[in-house]
Design a protein around this motif. Structure first.
Motif, PDB file in Angstrom:
ATOM      1  N   GLN A  15       0.891  -1.162   0.472  1.00 49.38           N
ATOM      2  CA  GLN A  15      -0.081  -0.199   0.004  1.00 49.38           C
ATOM      3  C   GLN A  15       0.903   1.784  -0.273  1.00 49.38           C
ATOM      4  OE1 GLN A  15      -1.755  -0.942   3.380  1.00 49.38           O
ATOM      5  NE2 GLN A  15      -3.938  -2.077   2.618  1.00 49.38           N
ATOM      6  N   ARG A  16       2.399   1.457   0.711  1.00 50.59           N
ATOM      7  CA  ARG A  16       2.814   2.048   0.787  1.00 50.59           C
ATOM      8  C   ARG A  16       3.342   2.574   0.079  1.00 50.59           C
ATOM      9  NH1 ARG A  16       5.629   1.102   4.573  1.00 50.59           N
ATOM     10  NH2 ARG A  16       7.437  -0.127   3.805  1.00 50.59           N
ATOM     11  N   VAL A  17       3.666   1.893  -1.230  1.00 49.79           N
ATOM     12  CA  VAL A  17       4.819   1.567  -2.208  1.00 49.79           C
ATOM     13  C   VAL A  17       3.521   1.887  -3.534  1.00 49.79           C
ATOM     14  CG1 VAL A  17       5.851   0.587  -4.010  1.00 49.79           C
ATOM     15  CG2 VAL A  17       6.472   0.557  -1.594  1.00 49.79           C
ATOM     16  N   ALA A  18       2.633   1.444  -3.061  1.00 54.56           N
ATOM     17  CA  ALA A  18       1.641   1.972  -4.568  1.00 54.56           C
ATOM     18  C   ALA A  18       1.342   3.916  -4.541  1.00 54.56           C
ATOM     19  CB  ALA A  18      -0.001   0.841  -4.117  1.00 54.56           C
ATOM     20  N   ASP A  20       3.241   5.963  -3.137  1.00 53.53           N
ATOM     21  CA  ASP A  20       4.669   6.502  -3.659  1.00 53.53           C
ATOM     22  C   ASP A  20       4.958   6.674  -5.224  1.00 53.53           C
ATOM     23  OD1 ASP A  20       5.203   7.099  -1.337  1.00 53.53           O
ATOM     24  OD2 ASP A  20       6.527   5.256  -0.854  1.00 53.53           O
ATOM     25  N   LEU A  21       4.099   5.294  -6.158  1.00 54.96           N
ATOM     26  CA  LEU A  21       4.277   5.069  -7.262  1.00 54.96           C
ATOM     27  C   LEU A  21       3.201   5.973  -7.942  1.00 54.96           C
ATOM     28  CD1 LEU A  21       5.515   1.894  -7.433  1.00 54.96           C
ATOM     29  CD2 LEU A  21       6.492   3.287  -7.970  1.00 54.96           C
ATOM     30  N   GLY A  22       1.957   6.721  -7.401  1.00 54.18           N
ATOM     31  CA  GLY A  22       0.677   6.816  -8.065  1.00 54.18           C
ATOM     32  C   GLY A  22       0.119   6.575  -8.257  1.00 54.18           C
ATOM     33  N   TYR A  23      -0.332   5.232  -8.054  1.00 49.40           N
ATOM     34  CA  TYR A  23      -1.235   4.355  -7.869  1.00 49.40           C
ATOM     35  C   TYR A  23      -2.575   4.417  -6.649  1.00 49.40           C
ATOM     36  CZ  TYR A  23       0.992   1.782 -11.888  1.00 49.40           C
ATOM     37  OH  TYR A  23       1.890   1.657 -12.497  1.00 49.40           O
ATOM     38  N   ASP A  24      -2.969   5.396  -6.512  1.00 55.01           N
ATOM     39  CA  ASP A  24      -3.763   5.726  -5.649  1.00 55.01           C
ATOM     40  C   ASP A  24      -4.923   4.658  -5.474  1.00 55.01           C
ATOM     41  OD1 ASP A  24      -2.094   7.454  -5.180  1.00 55.01           O
ATOM     42  OD2 ASP A  24      -3.273   9.417  -5.851  1.00 55.01           O
ATOM     43  N   GLU A  25      -5.381   3.910  -6.588  1.00 56.10           N
ATOM     44  CA  GLU A  25      -6.368   3.523  -6.561  1.00 56.10           C
ATOM     45  C   GLU A  25      -5.388   2.240  -5.887  1.00 56.10           C
ATOM     46  OE1 GLU A  25      -5.085   2.598 -10.331  1.00 56.10           O
ATOM     47  OE2 GLU A  25      -5.015   3.867  -8.907  1.00 56.10           O
ATOM     48  N   TYR A  26      -4.621   1.838  -5.246  1.00 59.58           N
ATOM     49  CA  TYR A  26      -4.684   0.098  -4.656  1.00 59.58           C
ATOM     50  C   TYR A  26      -3.871   0.806  -3.970  1.00 59.58           C
ATOM     51  CZ  TYR A  26      -3.497  -1.539  -9.635  1.00 59.58           C
ATOM     52  OH  TYR A  26      -3.860  -2.083 -10.793  1.00 59.58           O
ATOM     53  N   ALA A  27      -3.402   2.184  -2.946  1.00 58.69           N
ATOM     54  CA  ALA A  27      -2.934   2.472  -2.162  1.00 58.69           C
ATOM     55  C   ALA A  27      -3.469   2.574  -0.399  1.00 58.69           C
ATOM     56  CB  ALA A  27      -2.521   3.783  -1.695  1.00 58.69           C
ATOM     57  N   CYS A  28      -5.006   2.306  -0.539  1.00 59.19           N
ATOM     58  CA  CYS A  28      -6.041   1.398   0.445  1.00 59.19           C
ATOM     59  C   CYS A  28      -6.783   0.352   0.582  1.00 59.19           C
ATOM     60  CB  CYS A  28      -6.602   2.970   0.197  1.00 59.19           C
ATOM     61  SG  CYS A  28      -8.189   3.098  -0.700  1.00 59.19           S
ATOM     62  N   GLN A  29      -6.409  -0.117  -0.661  1.00 65.03           N
ATOM     63  CA  GLN A  29      -7.041  -1.822  -0.824  1.00 65.03           C
ATOM     64  C   GLN A  29      -6.980  -2.745   0.553  1.00 65.03           C
ATOM     65  OE1 GLN A  29     -10.025  -1.277  -2.313  1.00 65.03           O
ATOM     66  NE2 GLN A  29     -10.103   0.352  -3.720  1.00 65.03           N
ATOM     67  N   PRO A  38      -3.688  -6.009 -11.564  1.00 67.98           N
ATOM     68  CA  PRO A  38      -3.281  -6.905 -12.458  1.00 67.98           C
ATOM     69  C   PRO A  38      -1.798  -6.565 -12.806  1.00 67.98           C
ATOM     70  CG  PRO A  38      -4.593  -4.996 -12.929  1.00 67.98           C
ATOM     71  CD  PRO A  38      -4.927  -5.329 -12.014  1.00 67.98           C
ATOM     72  N   PRO A  39      -1.307  -6.905 -12.790  1.00 68.95           N
ATOM     73  CA  PRO A  39       0.592  -6.485 -12.892  1.00 68.95           C
ATOM     74  C   PRO A  39       0.731  -5.326 -13.620  1.00 68.95           C
ATOM     75  CG  PRO A  39       0.224  -8.556 -14.496  1.00 68.95           C
ATOM     76  CD  PRO A  39      -0.967  -8.541 -13.489  1.00 68.95           C
ATOM     77  N   GLN A  40       1.700  -4.598 -13.518  1.00 61.41           N
ATOM     78  CA  GLN A  40       1.854  -3.329 -13.933  1.00 61.41           C
ATOM     79  C   GLN A  40       3.562  -3.011 -14.291  1.00 61.41           C
ATOM     80  OE1 GLN A  40      -0.145  -1.369 -14.153  1.00 61.41           O
ATOM     81  NE2 GLN A  40      -2.663  -1.638 -13.422  1.00 61.41           N
ATOM     82  N   ALA A  41       3.375  -2.732 -15.342  1.00 63.89           N
ATOM     83  CA  ALA A  41       5.248  -2.283 -15.714  1.00 63.89           C
ATOM     84  C   ALA A  41       5.307  -0.977 -14.424  1.00 63.89           C
ATOM     85  CB  ALA A  41       5.095  -2.532 -16.455  1.00 63.89           C
ATOM     86  N   VAL A  42       6.407  -1.233 -13.721  1.00 60.74           N
ATOM     87  CA  VAL A  42       6.295   0.193 -13.103  1.00 60.74           C
ATOM     88  C   VAL A  42       7.329   0.895 -13.156  1.00 60.74           C
ATOM     89  CG1 VAL A  42       4.440  -0.377 -11.520  1.00 60.74           C
ATOM     90  CG2 VAL A  42       7.013  -1.301 -10.990  1.00 60.74           C
TER      91      VAL A  42
END
Length: 350
Positions: A15-18, A20-29, A38-42
Motif C-alpha cells: 500500500q505504501r509503495v503504491a 509513492d508510485l502514484g497508484y492511489d487506487e491500490y494504496a488503500c485497498q 493485475p500486474p503493472q510495469a512500474v
C-alpha cells in the motif's frame, strides 16, 4: 531487454509503495483487492557493466503478496505470477528473472499444464528463477563472510536450513566440493529428501533445526515462509555467522547479540550505480547498487545474450552452472554483500 518480476513484502508495504508510485487506487485497498489486481510495469532500468556494456530492462510488479500463501491462496498466487509472465512476454522482453516467492511457487507445479495464459502461450525459455546465481552468492557469503568475521571455515560447522530446496541443495553441493567445512548439517522438513541429498553429497549430518543451530558456527537460512521460526540468540555459538537468505529479511532485528553476525543472504552489490527507482522502496543501505542476486541473473544473461531459462525447477542447480554464472557475475562487476545487516560496516549487531 531483460525483465524483473517481483513482489513486495506484505500488504502494508504494498500500500505504501503504491501510494509513492502514484497508484492511489491500490494504496488503500485490502488483500482481496490485491488478489484481483493485475500486474503493472512500474520501472525502467539501465545498468552498465564494468566492461562498459549498457543494457536496459523493466521491473514488473506482480501484485502478489506473501500473505496469499499464508492464507492458502496458492492458485491465486500462481495466477498472479503467470499473468506477470504473460505481461513481460507481451512487452517483448527477452529474459526475465522471477524474484522472491514468484519462483518458489513453481517448484511443486507442472508448468506444461500452466503455459496458456489468456491469449498468450508462455515461452518458458524466456524466464529464469535466478536461483543458480543466488546459490552462488550465498556460497560466496559463507566463504568470504567466514574470513571477514573471524571464523576458520575448515574447522567450522555449517548448517543449511532448507537444504533440500532448489537454492539450499545448490549451496550444499558447492560447500561440499569447494569450501570444505569440518561438518555440514542438513536441515529440512522432508526426511526422505534429506536422505537423498545426503546420499548424493556423500556426506552431511541430518539434524532437527534446534540442534543444528546450537552446533553451527555458520548458518545459511534458505527455508521457505512456512518453515519460519523464532531463533533464540542465546542458543547460538559465539561467534556465529548467520546468512539470512529468506525474503523478507527479518532476522537481524531479532538476533541482537554481540558476536552474532547476520548478513542479508543472496544479495549483491554492483560496482556502478544503477538507474532505477524500485530498490529505493526496499530496506537496503545503498539502493543504487545493492539488490537481489536472482534479479542479477537475468542481467548477466542479457549482458551475455544468453536468452534461456538458466535456472528452473527444483534441484537442477549444479556446481558447474554455479561456476559459470559466478564467472559472469565477477566479469560484469557484481560481488556478494558482506556488510552486517542493519549495521553498515560495524563488527557486531547493534
Amino acid at each position: 531487454m531483460f525483465g524483473l518480476i517481483g513482489h513486495l513484502t506484505n500488504l502494508s508495504h504494498a500500500q505504501r509503495v503504491a501510494r509513492d508510485l502514484g497508484y492511489d487506487e491500490y494504496a488503500c485497498q485490502d488483500l482481496e483487492f490485491w488478489c484481483m489486481a493485475p500486474p503493472q510495469a512500474v520501472d525502467e532500468i539501465t545498468i552498465t557493466s564494468v566492461t562498459g556494456q549498457v543494457i536496459h530492462g523493466q521491473y514488473v510488479e506482480s501484485c502478489f503478496l506473501p500473505e496469499m500463501l499464508a492464507q492458502g491462496k496458492f492458485k491465486t498466487a500462481m495466477r498472479k505470477v503467470l499473468n506477470a509472465m504473460a505481461l513481460v512476454q507481451k512487452r517483448g522482453i527477452d529474459i526475465t528473472a522471477l524474484g522472491g516467492f514468484s519462483s518458489i511457487i513453481f517448484e511443486n507445479f507442472s508448468l506444461e499444464k500452466l503455459l496458456n495464459v489468456r491469449d498468450i502461450t508462455l515461452d518458458i525459455r524466456r524466464f529464469t528463477t535466478g536461483n543458480t546465481h543466488t546459490a552462488y552468492i550465498l556460497s560466496q557469503q559463507v566463504e568470504q563472510g567466514a574470513a571477514r568475521y573471524g571464523i576458520d571455515l575448515h574447522r567450522a560447522t555449517v548448517a543449511v536450513v532448507g537444504a533440500t530446496g532448489d537454492i539450499g541443495s545448490g549451496v550444499c553441493r558447492w560447500l561440499t566440493r569447494h569450501s570444505g567445512p569440518k561438518e555440514l548439517l542438513l536441515v529440512a522438513r522432508d526426511y526422505e529428501r534429506l536422505e537423498r541429498l545426503q546420499q548424493e553429497l556423500g556426506s552431511g549430518t541430518i539434524l532437527p533445526v534446534e540442534e543444528a543451530l546450537s552446533r553451527a558456527d555458520i548458518v545459511v537460512w534458505v527455508a521457505s515462509l512456512n518453515q519460519g521460526m523464532a531463533i533464540d540468540p542465546a542458543t547460538l555459538r559465539t561467534p556465529c555467522l548467520l546468512i539470512d537468505g529468506g525474503y523478507p529479511k527479518n532476522m537481524a532485528g531479532a538476533l541482537q547479540r554481540p558476536g552474532v553476525y547476520v548478513l542479508d543472504g543472496g544479495m549483491v552489490e554492483h560496482s556502478l550505480d544503477i538507474d532505477w527507482k524500485i530498490m529505493s522502496f526496499l530496506n537496503v543501505p545503498n539502493p543504487a547498487r545493492q539488490f537481489f542476486a536472482c534479479f542479477a541473473e537475468s542481467m548477466l544473461l542479457e549482458f551475455e545474450g544468453l536468452h534461456f531459462n538458466f535456472s528452473w525447477g527444483r534441484n537442477y542447480i549444479t556446481v558447474e552452472k554455479m561456476e559459470q554464472i559466478g564467472s559472469l557475475s565477477r566479469k560484469h562487476g557484481f560481488r556478494p554483500l558482506l556488510e552486517i545487516s542493519g549495521a553498515g560496516s560495524e563488527p557486531v549487531i547493534q
